[in-house]
Write a protein that holds these residues in place. Structure first.
Motif, PDB file in Angstrom:
ATOM      1  N   THR A  84      34.249 -46.392 -53.268  1.00 25.73           N
ATOM      2  CA  THR A  84      34.020 -47.154 -52.044  1.00 25.73           C
ATOM      3  C   THR A  84      32.537 -47.107 -51.706  1.00 25.73           C
ATOM      4  O   THR A  84      31.952 -46.026 -51.613  1.00 25.73           O
ATOM      5  N   VAL A  85      31.932 -48.273 -51.559  1.00 24.44           N
ATOM      6  CA  VAL A  85      30.518 -48.389 -51.192  1.00 24.44           C
ATOM      7  C   VAL A  85      30.435 -49.213 -49.926  1.00 24.44           C
ATOM      8  O   VAL A  85      31.116 -50.238 -49.795  1.00 24.44           O
ATOM      9  N   ALA A 129      28.000 -50.402 -56.299  1.00 19.12           N
ATOM     10  CA  ALA A 129      29.388 -50.303 -56.755  1.00 19.12           C
ATOM     11  C   ALA A 129      29.484 -50.525 -58.263  1.00 19.12           C
ATOM     12  O   ALA A 129      30.250 -49.849 -58.967  1.00 19.12           O
ATOM     13  N   GLN A 130      28.709 -51.463 -58.772  1.00 16.04           N
ATOM     14  CA  GLN A 130      28.739 -51.745 -60.206  1.00 16.04           C
ATOM     15  C   GLN A 130      28.185 -50.581 -61.031  1.00 16.04           C
ATOM     16  O   GLN A 130      28.652 -50.315 -62.138  1.00 16.04           O
ATOM     17  N   LYS A 131      27.205 -49.887 -60.477  1.00 17.26           N
ATOM     18  CA  LYS A 131      26.536 -48.812 -61.212  1.00 17.26           C
ATOM     19  C   LYS A 131      27.188 -47.445 -61.008  1.00 17.26           C
ATOM     20  O   LYS A 131      26.861 -46.499 -61.725  1.00 17.26           O
ATOM     21  N   THR A 132      28.083 -47.320 -60.041  1.00 16.70           N
ATOM     22  CA  THR A 132      28.710 -46.032 -59.743  1.00 16.70           C
ATOM     23  C   THR A 132      29.862 -45.759 -60.692  1.00 16.70           C
ATOM     24  O   THR A 132      30.667 -46.649 -60.981  1.00 16.70           O
ATOM     25  N   TYR A 597      24.633 -41.546 -58.533  1.00 20.85           N
ATOM     26  CA  TYR A 597      23.277 -41.537 -57.967  1.00 20.85           C
ATOM     27  C   TYR A 597      22.306 -41.254 -59.112  1.00 20.85           C
ATOM     28  O   TYR A 597      22.229 -40.134 -59.599  1.00 20.85           O
ATOM     29  N   ASN A 598      21.598 -42.310 -59.549  1.00 19.13           N
ATOM     30  CA  ASN A 598      20.707 -42.123 -60.689  1.00 19.13           C
ATOM     31  C   ASN A 598      19.552 -43.114 -60.644  1.00 19.13           C
ATOM     32  O   ASN A 598      19.499 -43.994 -59.774  1.00 19.13           O
ATOM     33  N   ILE A 599      18.637 -42.960 -61.579  1.00 21.38           N
ATOM     34  CA  ILE A 599      17.427 -43.780 -61.591  1.00 21.38           C
ATOM     35  C   ILE A 599      17.771 -45.260 -61.725  1.00 21.38           C
ATOM     36  O   ILE A 599      17.258 -46.119 -60.994  1.00 21.38           O
ATOM     37  N   ASP A 600      18.658 -45.568 -62.655  1.00 23.53           N
ATOM     38  CA  ASP A 600      19.015 -46.969 -62.900  1.00 23.53           C
ATOM     39  C   ASP A 600      19.682 -47.585 -61.672  1.00 23.53           C
ATOM     40  O   ASP A 600      19.386 -48.726 -61.306  1.00 23.53           O
ATOM     41  N   MET A 601      20.566 -46.842 -61.032  1.00 25.08           N
ATOM     42  CA  MET A 601      21.296 -47.386 -59.889  1.00 25.08           C
ATOM     43  C   MET A 601      20.348 -47.767 -58.749  1.00 25.08           C
ATOM     44  O   MET A 601      20.360 -48.903 -58.263  1.00 25.08           O
ATOM     45  N   ILE A 602      19.525 -46.817 -58.306  1.00 24.06           N
ATOM     46  CA  ILE A 602      18.643 -47.096 -57.163  1.00 24.06           C
ATOM     47  C   ILE A 602      17.600 -48.141 -57.545  1.00 24.06           C
ATOM     48  O   ILE A 602      17.270 -49.031 -56.755  1.00 24.06           O
ATOM     49  N   SER A 604      18.011 -50.554 -59.645  1.00 20.04           N
ATOM     50  CA  SER A 604      18.698 -51.854 -59.655  1.00 20.04           C
ATOM     51  C   SER A 604      18.945 -52.352 -58.234  1.00 20.04           C
ATOM     52  O   SER A 604      18.886 -53.561 -57.971  1.00 20.04           O
ATOM     53  N   MET A 605      19.255 -51.440 -57.322  1.00 22.23           N
ATOM     54  CA  MET A 605      19.438 -51.838 -55.922  1.00 22.23           C
ATOM     55  C   MET A 605      18.143 -52.411 -55.353  1.00 22.23           C
ATOM     56  O   MET A 605      18.157 -53.429 -54.636  1.00 22.23           O
ATOM     57  N   VAL A 606      17.019 -51.766 -55.674  1.00 24.88           N
ATOM     58  CA  VAL A 606      15.725 -52.261 -55.198  1.00 24.88           C
ATOM     59  C   VAL A 606      15.447 -53.651 -55.772  1.00 24.88           C
ATOM     60  O   VAL A 606      14.986 -54.564 -55.071  1.00 24.88           O
TER      61      VAL A 606
END
Length: 753
Positions: A84-85, A129-132, A597-602, A604-606
């Motif tokens: 859940t995000v 959500a896609q990266k979690t 919670y990782n480098i790629d996820m954050i 990609s969000m940015v």
């Protein structure tokens, strides 16, 4: 896991009145390719049933656009096997809308700005959500559930007793040949019940008897810790007889800067050839968690030469006087000096607090009780008797034999077999000369960690945890939020090693430390984190194939969660980890991350933030904000309808120390115009839940500023600010002030590349 997504947008709480919900839903379905549903109140039974029905039909990844993820946590909890995000459309979008100043016309683009902000938050939530990935908790193959208690005084005895009462086996070690600690030398103890005026029998002997009779407690006197290796749930502890020595290969501390020189071959590694700590003592006693209750010792007061300690026989410390009182050798006329005094000194003795005020009152009772014409002079700058002990203080005030005088003791001189005390600056403006049989100095209670390393940890970052340089020997990681915790997970402090305490406070403290140790063992068993991210099932995973052994992660981890193997490669200890992500922020190779919670996820969000081109009214600034203080402060600012610029997009992070500089570079290279980091205060009055995170982030940002200058970008495009959770009314000024600075600089020159 094969993910099936669905997004939900709530139109309640004014969200539907302020935003174009149809357009927002279209962003999700068309750009993020997720099904999107709208409901007037998602947190209601009806709204939750809508989501639950989809989950029953196969949806396992839910995106909720509604209120802050800090509220309605139960309503939007669909089980640990579901992702859940949440996108914060209420507190940080519609409630934070900038209003026109008095007399100004509303911007014709205000509605568009609001919808652009909401769309970006939904994009970021969908990307998250896609990266979690669902966590796979780290669990030990073999878990030990017993507790080691170090110290056999009031604190250690109580911790051992309480842990055993909870059903856990305890090993209690005491360096002396008998249990009881300093309490064995106490004649009586403070009042602990109404009417709070009568001294009570010292309970230490009864406590010793209880501990020695408990079959769950193994007592080892004349024993010390030689080495503690391992991690919570699986500590290896080697014991030794008191006074004996052990030779160990102790690693030297190496800073990040020194390690860089070592890696370049410009400096010799001082740890070359040393045995890794983790390989020592393979036959050690197995322990689940440790309670450190090694106590205190009286502070040295000989530095205050005008008080005569060490030169005048009748000048003693409060600890020495207590011993005399127990032996029945109490003089008839005694002066109790509570502060060093002198012409300019109004402070108490170092390591003093309310305990020493009450000790003086207790010992004044001895003088009155043992001598028919006894007189006790308490000379103080501050008297502290908190809570019900105020009645104890008032009882002393009403005693004709006790004289309480506020003033500065400027001189103690030998006079016959006694002493003469000079007191200046009294409340009446007079100078007093008092002739007494004995002078008692209120020597402070210095923690034993200031004098010795009794814990002897086999950790890469050193054998102790006293590396904060903030607490003058006290062993705690965050005094306000996590008082029992040290900077080494699984090691908890109580009693005089944590702060000066009364017996009653010590008993409460020791009970709390025992419960924390138990909580740590059970958390390790379930594979979840302890404080402050209690229950977090994730842990840092390393892609070691790309590790360059730079050792930044091992050096910057505030909790010693990483050792080195024989080749110098980081050796994780997941049950030591607090899940702050500081190691992730430290890694230049970006090989460390968590499932959610990782480098790629954050990163990609940015990159999901839409960056308009060539529009000064639509600059874009990303704010990485600490989830512990800054994020809730922004929420509370929104609750008060404080306006925040529509140009800002907030990204919560576990700790500011987890911010990897790759996110800064990616943000600016993708056209964002500025980066703001909001984290906890650091320094002497630090508030960082992870101790060093904010300080480390600030240092990294200074290096980033230099890099930006070499790229032709203004260093001011990146900024770090310290905020507290109570700074909700300061937040708009901080954020909007930074936006004004970026507007003045103009758009990012990399925009459009």
């Amino acid at each position: 896991m094969d993910k099936k997504y669905c997004a939900y947008i709530c139109s309640g709480c004014g969200i539907g009145d302020s935003l174009d919900i149809d357009a927002l839903s279209g962003v999700v379905t068309e750009e993020m390719t997720m099904e999107c549903k709208v409901h007037k109140c998602l947190c209601s039974a009806e709204g939750r049933a809508l989501i639950q029905q989809d989950i029953d039909d196969g949806v396992n990844t839910v995106v909720v656009g509604a209120c802050s993820p800090r509220v309605m946590t139960n309503e939007f909890n669909f089980g640990e096997d579901k992702i859940t995000v949440r996108a914060n459309l209420r507190e940080q979008v519609i409630w934070s809308e900038m209003k026109p100043a008095e007399g100004e016309e509303p911007s014709p683009d205000a509605a568009a700005f609001l919808n652009e902000s909401a769309a970006d938050y939904m994009r970021m939530a969908c990307v998250r959500a896609q990266k979690t990935e669902l966590p796979d908790p780290y669990q030990l193959e073999v878990l030990t559930r017993n507790v080691l208690v170090m110290g056999g005084g009031i604190a250690g005895l109580t911790s051992a007793k309480e842990a055993a009462a909870a059903g856990y086996d305890v090993v209690l070690i005491e360096r002396e040949d008998e249990l009881g600690g300093k309490a064995l030398g106490w004649r009586q103890s403070f009042p602990s019940r109404s009417p709070w005026t009568a001294l009570e029998t010292n309970p230490v002997n009864g406590l010793i008897a209880e501990v020695e009779a408990d079959p769950r407690i193994t007592v080892k006197t004349g024993t010390e810790v030689a080495r503690i290796s391992g991690a919570p749930g699986n500590f290896g502890v080697t014991l030794k007889a008191t006074g004996t020595t052990c030779e160990w290969d102790a690693p030297a501390k190496v800073t990040v800067e020194e390690q860089d020189l070592i890696n370049k071959g410009e400096k010799k590694d001082p740890n070359d050839g040393l045995r890794p700590y983790t390989q020592l003592n393979p036959e050690a006693l197995k322990i689940g968690a440790v309670v450190l209750a090694t106590g205190w010792k009286p502070a040295d007061v000989s530095q205050f030469e005008h008080l005569g300690y060490g030169k005048i026989k009748s000048v003693v410390t409060n600890a020495e006087f207590e011993k005399l009182a127990k032996e029945g050798k109490v003089p008839a006329k005694v002066a109790f000096v509570q502060s060093p005094g002198g012409k300019e000194n109004s402070k108490d003795f170092p390591y003093s607090n309310s305990v020493l005020s009450m000790v003086a009152l207790k010992q004044a009772h001895y003088v009155i009780d043992d001598n028919e014409d006894g007189q006790a002079f308490i000379l103080y700058q501050h008297m502290r008797t908190p809570g019900s002990m105020e009645l104890f203080y008032k009882d002393a005030q009403n005693n004709d034999g006790v004289f309480l005088t506020k003033g500065a003791v400027t001189l103690v001189e030998e006079k016959g077999r006694g002493a003469s005390v000079t007191v200046e600056d009294t409340l009446f403006g007079e100078t007093l000369n008092i002739d007494v049989d004995m002078v008692v100095l209120a020597a402070g209670m210095e923690p034993m960690t200031l004098h010795e390393n009794s814990i002897n940890l086999a950790y890469r970052q050193g054998p102790t945890f006293n590396d904060l340089d903030l607490f003058d020997g006290y062993a705690d990681s965050h005094f306000i939020c996590f008082p029992y915790e040290t900077r080494r997970t699984g090691v908890y402090t109580c009693g005089g090693v944590r702060k000066a305490e009364t017996m009653e406070e010590t008993i409460d403290d020791a009970t709390g430390a025992a419960l924390k140790a138990i909580q740590c063992i059970e958390s390790a068993d379930r594979g979840v984190a302890v404080h402050p991210r209690s229950g977090d099932q994730t842990y840092p995973e390393f892609f070691m194939q790309r590790c360059t052994q730079c050792k930044r992660c091992t050096e910057e981890c505030p909790f010693g969660a990483l050792d080195d193997d024989e080749r110098g490669t980081p050796l994780p200890n997941p049950t030591r980890c607090r899940r702050c992500g500081i190691c992730m922020g430290a890694c230049p190779e970006r090989i460390i991350g968590f499932r959610d919670y990782n480098i790629d996820m954050i990163g990609s969000m940015v990159k999901a933030i839409e960056v308009p081109e060539d529009d000064a009214d639509r600059l874009r600034i990303v704010a990485f904000v600490c989830e512990n203080d800054a994020y809730p402060a922004i929420d509370m600012s929104g609750m008060r309808r404080n306006g925040i610029s529509h140009m800002v997009r907030v990204v919560p992070v576990r700790c500011l120390g987890s911010v990897n500089m790759a996110w800064i570079r990616d943000a600016l290279s993708s056209g964002l115009d500025g980066v703001l980091l909001l984290g906890c205060a650091y320094g002497d009055d630090y508030q960082c839940h992870f101790v060093k995170g904010s300080e480390i982030a600030n240092r990294r940002m200074e290096n980033t500023a230099e890099t930006l200058t070499t790229l032709g970008l203004e260093s001011g495009r990146c900024k770090t600010e310290q905020v507290a959770i109570t700074d909700y009314d300061r937040i708009p000024g901080i954020i909007n002030g930074f936006v004004d600075e970026i507007v003045e600089m103009g758009p990012n020159p990399f925009k459009g590349f």
